[in-house]
Design a protein around this motif. Structure first.
Motif, short mmCIF file in Angstrom:
data_model
loop_
_atom_site.label_atom_id
_atom_site.label_comp_id
_atom_site.label_asym_id
_atom_site.label_seq_id
_atom_site.Cartn_x
_atom_site.Cartn_y
_atom_site.Cartn_z
N ARG A 87 0.83 -1.21 0.00
CA ARG A 87 0.00 0.00 0.00
C ARG A 87 0.86 1.26 0.00
O ARG A 87 0.53 2.26 -0.65
CB ARG A 87 -0.94 -0.01 1.20
CG ARG A 87 -2.15 -0.93 1.04
CD ARG A 87 -3.15 -0.73 2.14
NE ARG A 87 -2.70 -1.29 3.40
CZ ARG A 87 -2.94 -2.53 3.80
NH1 ARG A 87 -3.63 -3.35 3.02
NH2 ARG A 87 -2.50 -2.97 4.96
N ILE A 88 1.99 1.22 0.74
CA ILE A 88 2.90 2.37 0.73
C ILE A 88 3.47 2.57 -0.67
O ILE A 88 3.54 3.69 -1.19
CB ILE A 88 4.03 2.16 1.76
CG1 ILE A 88 3.45 2.16 3.18
CG2 ILE A 88 5.09 3.25 1.61
CD1 ILE A 88 4.46 1.82 4.26
N ALA A 89 3.88 1.47 -1.33
CA ALA A 89 4.45 1.58 -2.67
C ALA A 89 3.42 2.11 -3.67
O ALA A 89 3.76 2.88 -4.57
CB ALA A 89 4.97 0.22 -3.11
N LYS A 90 2.13 1.75 -3.53
CA LYS A 90 1.10 2.21 -4.45
C LYS A 90 0.84 3.71 -4.29
O LYS A 90 0.52 4.40 -5.25
CB LYS A 90 -0.20 1.43 -4.22
CG LYS A 90 -0.12 -0.01 -4.67
CD LYS A 90 -1.30 -0.83 -4.19
CE LYS A 90 -2.60 -0.38 -4.82
NZ LYS A 90 -3.72 -1.25 -4.43
N ARG A 91 1.03 4.26 -3.08
CA ARG A 91 0.88 5.69 -2.87
C ARG A 91 2.09 6.46 -3.38
O ARG A 91 1.99 7.60 -3.83
CB ARG A 91 0.67 5.99 -1.38
CG ARG A 91 -0.68 5.55 -0.84
CD ARG A 91 -1.82 6.36 -1.45
NE ARG A 91 -1.66 7.77 -1.16
CZ ARG A 91 -2.12 8.37 -0.05
NH1 ARG A 91 -2.76 7.63 0.85
NH2 ARG A 91 -1.94 9.64 0.14
N LEU A 92 3.28 5.85 -3.30
CA LEU A 92 4.49 6.51 -3.76
C LEU A 92 4.61 6.50 -5.28
O LEU A 92 5.06 7.48 -5.89
CB LEU A 92 5.73 5.83 -3.15
CG LEU A 92 6.10 6.21 -1.72
CD1 LEU A 92 7.16 5.25 -1.19
CD2 LEU A 92 6.63 7.64 -1.66
N ASN A 111 -0.96 10.43 15.99
CA ASN A 111 0.48 10.42 15.76
C ASN A 111 0.76 10.57 14.27
O ASN A 111 0.07 10.02 13.43
CB ASN A 111 1.10 9.12 16.27
CG ASN A 111 0.97 9.00 17.79
OD1 ASN A 111 0.93 10.00 18.49
ND2 ASN A 111 0.91 7.77 18.30
N ALA A 112 1.82 11.30 13.95
CA ALA A 112 2.18 11.54 12.56
C ALA A 112 2.68 10.26 11.91
O ALA A 112 3.34 9.43 12.54
CB ALA A 112 3.25 12.64 12.49
N ARG A 113 2.35 10.14 10.61
CA ARG A 113 2.77 8.97 9.84
C ARG A 113 3.97 9.38 8.98
O ARG A 113 3.94 10.41 8.32
CB ARG A 113 1.64 8.44 8.97
CG ARG A 113 0.38 8.10 9.75
CD ARG A 113 -0.76 7.77 8.81
NE ARG A 113 -2.02 7.62 9.54
CZ ARG A 113 -3.19 7.45 8.97
NH1 ARG A 113 -3.27 7.45 7.65
NH2 ARG A 113 -4.27 7.31 9.70
N LYS A 114 4.98 8.53 8.97
CA LYS A 114 6.18 8.83 8.21
C LYS A 114 6.73 7.54 7.60
O LYS A 114 6.59 6.47 8.18
CB LYS A 114 7.25 9.48 9.10
CG LYS A 114 6.89 10.86 9.62
CD LYS A 114 8.03 11.45 10.45
CE LYS A 114 7.66 12.83 10.97
NZ LYS A 114 8.76 13.43 11.80
N VAL A 115 7.38 7.71 6.46
CA VAL A 115 8.02 6.59 5.77
C VAL A 115 9.37 7.10 5.26
O VAL A 115 9.43 8.14 4.59
CB VAL A 115 7.18 6.06 4.60
CG1 VAL A 115 7.91 4.91 3.90
CG2 VAL A 115 5.81 5.61 5.08
N THR A 135 1.45 14.38 1.85
CA THR A 135 2.04 15.20 0.81
C THR A 135 2.26 14.37 -0.44
O THR A 135 2.19 13.13 -0.41
CB THR A 135 3.38 15.80 1.28
OG1 THR A 135 4.30 14.72 1.56
CG2 THR A 135 3.17 16.62 2.55
N ASP A 136 2.54 15.07 -1.58
CA ASP A 136 2.79 14.38 -2.84
C ASP A 136 4.16 13.72 -2.81
O ASP A 136 5.11 14.24 -2.21
CB ASP A 136 2.71 15.36 -4.00
CG ASP A 136 1.30 15.90 -4.18
OD1 ASP A 136 0.35 15.20 -3.80
OD2 ASP A 136 1.18 17.04 -4.69
N ALA A 137 4.25 12.58 -3.48
CA ALA A 137 5.52 11.88 -3.58
C ALA A 137 6.38 12.52 -4.67
O ALA A 137 5.86 13.24 -5.54
CB ALA A 137 5.27 10.41 -3.90
N PRO A 138 7.68 12.30 -4.69
CA PRO A 138 8.54 12.84 -5.75
C PRO A 138 8.05 12.39 -7.12
O PRO A 138 7.64 11.23 -7.32
CB PRO A 138 9.92 12.27 -5.40
CG PRO A 138 9.86 12.02 -3.94
CD PRO A 138 8.45 11.60 -3.64
N GLY A 139 8.10 13.29 -8.10
CA GLY A 139 7.59 12.97 -9.43
C GLY A 139 8.35 11.87 -10.12
O GLY A 139 7.78 11.12 -10.93
N VAL A 140 9.64 11.73 -9.83
CA VAL A 140 10.43 10.70 -10.53
C VAL A 140 9.95 9.31 -10.17
O VAL A 140 10.15 8.36 -10.94
CB VAL A 140 11.93 10.88 -10.20
CG1 VAL A 140 12.47 12.17 -10.79
CG2 VAL A 140 12.15 10.83 -8.68
#
Length: 400
Positions: A87-92, A111-115, A135-140
């Motif tokens: 799920r993290i990879a699909k959002r990134l 609590n804040a979520r961070k990866v 926030t948005d992930a890096p475009g690359v």
């Protein structure tokens, strides 16, 4: 693609075919729709996911590493966290459907979520990023596509082979489905239109005229169908043609055959009116009034004669007014009671000495039985007189 979107596309196709001027403004396709927000052309690879904070129940100090080239196989038991990292990879990265990242249900909320993400672009040095899912992930990272059972299009053929359909192919297939739906709708419209226009046109126009040329072009199989302006122009009448139309209407109105037919219809209608008026005249004449008065007088005299006969017949009875209408009502009620309270089927009253009286239910004396017998004879006479008056009245009414 919603139903409203499909309707908008259909209207734009019709407008492109110049069959309508209604054009719907739509949202233009841009790079964001294709999941591309970077101009980077070099290959991007994810090297590491984690540590993770407050996402699912993933271990906080755990790292999931990937080889920069080749295949990395990740395996583990149920509940070990494979789906959470997916799920993290699909959002990134790029994905047909991205899932919401859930927090740890056993931890305090808020609590804040961070990866922590490490990735590499081309031959550059690896980049480490603390990413907030809000926030948005890096475009690359949009160069990387993520497929799983939740967003991949699954197909099973006759050999039970499973294949995943990439997003690019899915877009083309979806476009084909929309075109097919539009084609079916246009085919239905075409059949409806052909049914409406498949009617014979008027004939008798001069060969080689503009009208015959236009009628020849009104064929669905032709590609040079006339436009509305051409038909409207041809349908307009000139001043000379309008004058000719007025003359024709005048000549048709004076046509001897048409006038004769109108006269014949008028004669038939007047004849019917004459019959009705003659019948009304006879019904309202003095002779008919005299007949009605005579019939009424006859009825009155017959009624008086019956009343006098009843009074004479019952003049010596103990009660006055025996034989009158009030007495007759009691007599007819006694007759109905006799029929309803016994086994007899006729309207005969007890009229023999020894029969039970209907009122006191004691045996009748000789005088009582004789009185009831005279009453039955008087009632029969009145009924016969009434029937005769009624028959005479019906005959006179029929004659009228």
């Amino acid at each position: 693609m919603s139903d409203d979107d499909l309707v908008a596309i259909r209207k734009n196709v019709i407008a492109a075919a110049r069959l309508s001027e209604e054009l719907v403004e739509g949202e233009s396709l841009d790079r964001g729709h294709l999941g591309i927000s970077s101009n980077e052309t070099r290959r991007t690879a994810i090297l590491q996911l984690g540590p993770v904070e407050n996402i699912d129940r993933l271990a906080p100090n755990q790292q999931l590493r990937f080889a920069p080239a080749g295949i990395t196989l990740v395996y583990g038991e149920n509940g070990s966290g494979k789906s959470g990292y997916t799920r993290i990879a699909k959002r990134l990265c790029r994905s047909l459907a991205a899932d919401d990242l859930r927090g740890n249900v056993f931890a305090e909320s808020g609590n804040a979520r961070k990866v922590t993400v490490r990735y590499k672009v081309g031959d550059d040095e690896p980049i480490a990023l603390e990413w907030d899912p809000q926030t948005d992930a890096p475009g690359v990272l949009q160069q990387i596509s993520v497929f799983d059972s939740g967003n991949a299009r699954l197909y099973v053929d006759t050999k039970n082979r499973v294949a995943y359909l990439p997003k690019e192919i899915a877009i083309l297939e979806h476009h084909g489905e929309i075109c097919q739906r539009l084609s079916q709708g246009f085919a239905t419209d075409e059949r409806t239109s052909l049914t409406r226009i498949s009617v014979p046109f008027s004939t008798g126009y001069s060969p080689g005229s503009s009208v015959t040329a236009m009628l020849a072009r009104l064929d669905p199989a032709r590609t040079d169908l006339p436009i509305a302006d051409e038909l409207n122009t041809l349908a307009e009448l000139s001043d000379a043609e309008r004058g000719e139309l007025v003359d024709l209407e005048r000549e048709l109105a004076a046509d001897p055959m048409a006038m004769a037919a109108a006269r014949r219809r008028m004669v038939a209608l007047l004849g019917r009116i004459d019959e009705v008026l003659v019948g009304l005249q006879e019904a309202l004449s003095n002779d008919f009034e005299v007949k009605l008065a005579a019939a009424r007088a006859t009825c009155i005299e017959a009624d008086k004669a019956v009343r006098l006969s009843a009074m004479e017949r019952f003049a010596n009875e103990p009660f006055k007014n025996t034989g009158t209408d009030a007495w007759r009502i009691l007599f007819e009620a006694a007759r109905a009671f006799a029929i309803s309270s016994g086994d007899q089927t006729d309207d005969r009253l007890p009229a023999v000495e020894g029969d039970l009286c209907l009122l006191c239910q004691e045996p009748l004396s000789e005088a009582g039985a004789s009185r009831i017998g005279r009453s039955m004879t008087s009632s029969a006479a009145r009924l016969l007189a009434w029937r005769r008056r009624r028959e005479r009245g019906l005959k006179k009414h029929s004659a009228a």
